[in-house]
Design a protein around this motif. Structure first.
Motif, PDB file in Angstrom:
ATOM      1  N   MET A  21       0.831  -1.207   0.000  1.00 39.90           N
ATOM      2  CA  MET A  21       0.000   0.000   0.000  1.00 39.90           C
ATOM      3  C   MET A  21       0.864   1.255   0.000  1.00 39.90           C
ATOM      4  O   MET A  21       0.592   2.212  -0.739  1.00 39.90           O
ATOM      5  N   PHE A  22       1.896   1.269   0.823  1.00 45.51           N
ATOM      6  CA  PHE A  22       2.802   2.416   0.815  1.00 45.51           C
ATOM      7  C   PHE A  22       3.496   2.548  -0.542  1.00 45.51           C
ATOM      8  O   PHE A  22       3.760   3.662  -1.010  1.00 45.51           O
ATOM      9  N   THR A  23       3.783   1.428  -1.173  1.00 42.77           N
ATOM     10  CA  THR A  23       4.434   1.453  -2.479  1.00 42.77           C
ATOM     11  C   THR A  23       3.506   2.050  -3.528  1.00 42.77           C
ATOM     12  O   THR A  23       3.915   2.857  -4.366  1.00 42.77           O
ATOM     13  N   CYS A  24       2.249   1.661  -3.470  1.00 40.20           N
ATOM     14  CA  CYS A  24       1.275   2.101  -4.471  1.00 40.20           C
ATOM     15  C   CYS A  24       0.888   3.565  -4.304  1.00 40.20           C
ATOM     16  O   CYS A  24       0.607   4.258  -5.284  1.00 40.20           O
ATOM     17  N   CYS A  25       0.883   4.056  -3.085  1.00 39.08           N
ATOM     18  CA  CYS A  25       0.435   5.426  -2.808  1.00 39.08           C
ATOM     19  C   CYS A  25       1.565   6.421  -3.070  1.00 39.08           C
ATOM     20  O   CYS A  25       2.166   6.973  -2.142  1.00 39.08           O
ATOM     21  N   HIS A  26       1.854   6.648  -4.340  1.00 37.17           N
ATOM     22  CA  HIS A  26       2.960   7.526  -4.724  1.00 37.17           C
ATOM     23  C   HIS A  26       2.488   8.979  -4.704  1.00 37.17           C
ATOM     24  O   HIS A  26       1.454   9.315  -5.285  1.00 37.17           O
ATOM     25  N   LEU A  64      -4.295  12.646  -3.960  1.00 47.89           N
ATOM     26  CA  LEU A  64      -4.710  11.715  -2.917  1.00 47.89           C
ATOM     27  C   LEU A  64      -5.793  10.761  -3.398  1.00 47.89           C
ATOM     28  O   LEU A  64      -5.708   9.543  -3.194  1.00 47.89           O
ATOM     29  N   ASP A  65      -6.828  11.279  -4.049  1.00 50.66           N
ATOM     30  CA  ASP A  65      -7.916  10.417  -4.504  1.00 50.66           C
ATOM     31  C   ASP A  65      -7.420   9.376  -5.495  1.00 50.66           C
ATOM     32  O   ASP A  65      -7.872   8.222  -5.481  1.00 50.66           O
ATOM     33  N   ALA A  66      -6.501   9.777  -6.380  1.00 50.95           N
ATOM     34  CA  ALA A  66      -5.964   8.841  -7.365  1.00 50.95           C
ATOM     35  C   ALA A  66      -5.142   7.750  -6.686  1.00 50.95           C
ATOM     36  O   ALA A  66      -5.230   6.575  -7.052  1.00 50.95           O
ATOM     37  N   GLN A  67      -4.336   8.130  -5.696  1.00 48.14           N
ATOM     38  CA  GLN A  67      -3.563   7.138  -4.950  1.00 48.14           C
ATOM     39  C   GLN A  67      -4.485   6.095  -4.325  1.00 48.14           C
ATOM     40  O   GLN A  67      -4.258   4.881  -4.433  1.00 48.14           O
ATOM     41  N   LEU A  70      -6.904   0.701  -4.136  1.00 49.29           N
ATOM     42  CA  LEU A  70      -8.073  -0.138  -3.900  1.00 49.29           C
ATOM     43  C   LEU A  70      -8.355  -1.042  -5.097  1.00 49.29           C
ATOM     44  O   LEU A  70      -8.726  -2.203  -4.938  1.00 49.29           O
ATOM     45  N   ARG A  71      -8.163  -0.517  -6.297  1.00 47.17           N
ATOM     46  CA  ARG A  71      -8.452  -1.306  -7.499  1.00 47.17           C
ATOM     47  C   ARG A  71      -7.386  -2.368  -7.758  1.00 47.17           C
ATOM     48  O   ARG A  71      -7.703  -3.535  -7.996  1.00 47.17           O
ATOM     49  N   SER A  72      -6.128  -1.957  -7.700  1.00 50.21           N
ATOM     50  CA  SER A  72      -5.065  -2.857  -8.144  1.00 50.21           C
ATOM     51  C   SER A  72      -4.586  -3.800  -7.050  1.00 50.21           C
ATOM     52  O   SER A  72      -4.293  -4.957  -7.321  1.00 50.21           O
ATOM     53  N   LEU A  73      -4.479  -3.311  -5.829  1.00 47.85           N
ATOM     54  CA  LEU A  73      -3.910  -4.137  -4.780  1.00 47.85           C
ATOM     55  C   LEU A  73      -4.952  -4.734  -3.842  1.00 47.85           C
ATOM     56  O   LEU A  73      -4.744  -5.811  -3.301  1.00 47.85           O
ATOM     57  N   ALA A  74      -6.068  -4.031  -3.630  1.00 48.23           N
ATOM     58  CA  ALA A  74      -7.115  -4.592  -2.770  1.00 48.23           C
ATOM     59  C   ALA A  74      -8.115  -5.415  -3.569  1.00 48.23           C
ATOM     60  O   ALA A  74      -8.898  -6.173  -2.998  1.00 48.23           O
TER      61      ALA A  74
END
Length: 411
Positions: free
Chosen positions: A114-119, A124-127, A132-136
């Motif tokens: 999650m920390f990796t994906c949230c660049h 913020l909304d895009a992160q 949520l879509r790709s990792l969750a």
């Protein structure tokens, strides 16, 4: 290897392994998020088709990862024969023989992802949406509902986020420890929405609550000086403590005023309250701590009538200062109705309705119906209830609104 049906094994691995396989494929494809998701989905589809006949493999996650990798290789071969592209996946093939590997200070693989994906190069909304879509593994429709936008709008947001990642060549790399605070707001929001999604009546989401709480515990331990991480954990515990009383013996929704409070998890309430108090002592109250304080007011009250509604109104006044949103205004209006009467709250709800910000949100119309009913305006209340019924996203919520509609006197 197991007595469980193959389909059940696939569902369990999907819940536990989707993020790992997608992360592996993102690295393998050089950051192609769409292809990574497509290959992961194809791997699970193959498993559903083959495992019932061939049996569950000894290492199912490795099997799925290999299937996804092979699909990626085939796709890349068909899409391009450029030597550079071929060299890229050929060099990465050895790396992807193992599922996602870790090398960071974050003590949990999923939280690390999650920390990796949230660049922070993304807003913020895009992160949050991309994570949520790709990792969750949530659907675009699920995420759209969480953000109170249409599925089409959310699909466009996710597409643009992936395009930005590709065009800006944003690396899929675990951030160093000193950069984690920059990504914390997005990770907190991801966990919060995952927890909220667990209230859906879909069976495959039943584990989301426990997993979100587990990750929140890990995060709070990892960042003990971040009061918002503690606040989110407290909020989840206080909300989850009431879960067992939200449904009756027939699986129907039970509203807060009718819940059997003896069924609440009082140990969970005590733990959540204690964590909240420790966080608030740092005097850096943020939106999750304030929401947890609202939840604590509900969880510690003997009944709805004995709840400290004026305090809740005050907490929502604070919340709308730090996190202004139509939802906050709606929840505040509900508290105002309990503290001061429906006549004080109805103008606020009407103003929200006129703004159009919550047009597609069923609880706006359900709330307005309740206020109108309490004011004796039955025909208007029924009209609002019918609108809420049309917009309700789950069968359980629709049945609850249908019962309310039947209970309303008609003229």
């Amino acid at each position: 290897m197991t007595d469980k049906p193959a389909s059940e094994v696939v569902a369990e691995i999907y819940a536990d392994g989707w993020s790992r396989i997608v992360a592996t494929m993102i690295r393998f494809t050089g950051g192609d998020w769409n292809l990574a998701e497509e290959c992961a989905q194809e791997a699970f589809t193959q498993a559903l088709r083959r495992w019932p006949e061939e049996g569950v493999p000894r290492q199912p996650l490795a099997w799925l990862t290999t299937a996804a990798r092979n699909r990626a290789i085939d796709t890349l071969r068909r899409a391009s024969t450029e030597a550079a592209k071929l060299r890229q996946w050929a060099a990465q093939e050895a790396e992807v023989q193992q599922p996602y590997t870790r090398d960071s200070e974050i003590p949990d693989e999923r939280l690390e992802l999650m920390f990796t994906c949230c660049h922070p190069a993304l807003n913020l909304d895009a992160q949050v949406a991309l994570t949520l879509r790709s990792l969750a593994g949530l659907s675009t429709a699920d995420i759209a509902r969480a953000f109170l936008v249409s599925e089409r709008t959310m699909g466009q947001r996710i597409f643009r986020a992936k395009q930005k990642v590709a065009h800006a060549v944003i690396p899929f790399r675990v951030p160093p420890a000193h950069l984690l605070p920059d990504r914390l707001p997005a990770v907190l929001h991801v966990l919060y929405l995952l927890f909220n999604e667990s209230y859906s009546d879909q069976e495959h989401k039943a584990r989301l609550s426990a997993e979100a709480i587990r990750l929140a515990r890990v995060l709070a331990s990892l960042m003990p000086d971040e009061p918002e991480a503690q606040g989110l954990l407290a909020l989840m515990l206080l909300q989850d403590a009431r879960r067992s009383a939200r449904l009756d013996a027939d699986g129907e929704l039970v509203t807060l005023e009718h819940q059997d409070r003896s069924r609440w998890d009082h140990e969970g309430i005590e733990e959540g309250t204690a964590i909240l108090e420790r966080a608030l002592r740092r005097r850096r109250a943020g939106p999750y701590q304030i929401q947890a304080a609202v939840a604590a007011c509900h969880a510690t009250a003997p009944s709805v009538a004995e709840t400290d509604w004026p305090q809740i109104v005050g907490l929502y006044d604070q919340l709308r200062q730090v996190l202004p949103s139509p939802l906050v205004e709606l929840n505040r209006a509900v508290a105002v109705a309990m503290a001061q009467g429906p006549e004080a709250a109805l103008p606020e709800v009407d103003a929200l309705a006129e703004s159009g910000h919550l047009d597609g949100y069923h609880l706006l119309h359900a709330t307005r119906a309740d206020l109108l009913r309490r004011l004796g305006r039955e025909e208007e209340a029924q009209a609002s209830l019918r609108t809420a019924l049309e917009l309700a996203p789950t069968d359980a919520e629709r049945r609850l609104l249908e019962r309310r509609l039947l209970e309303q006197p008609s003229r």
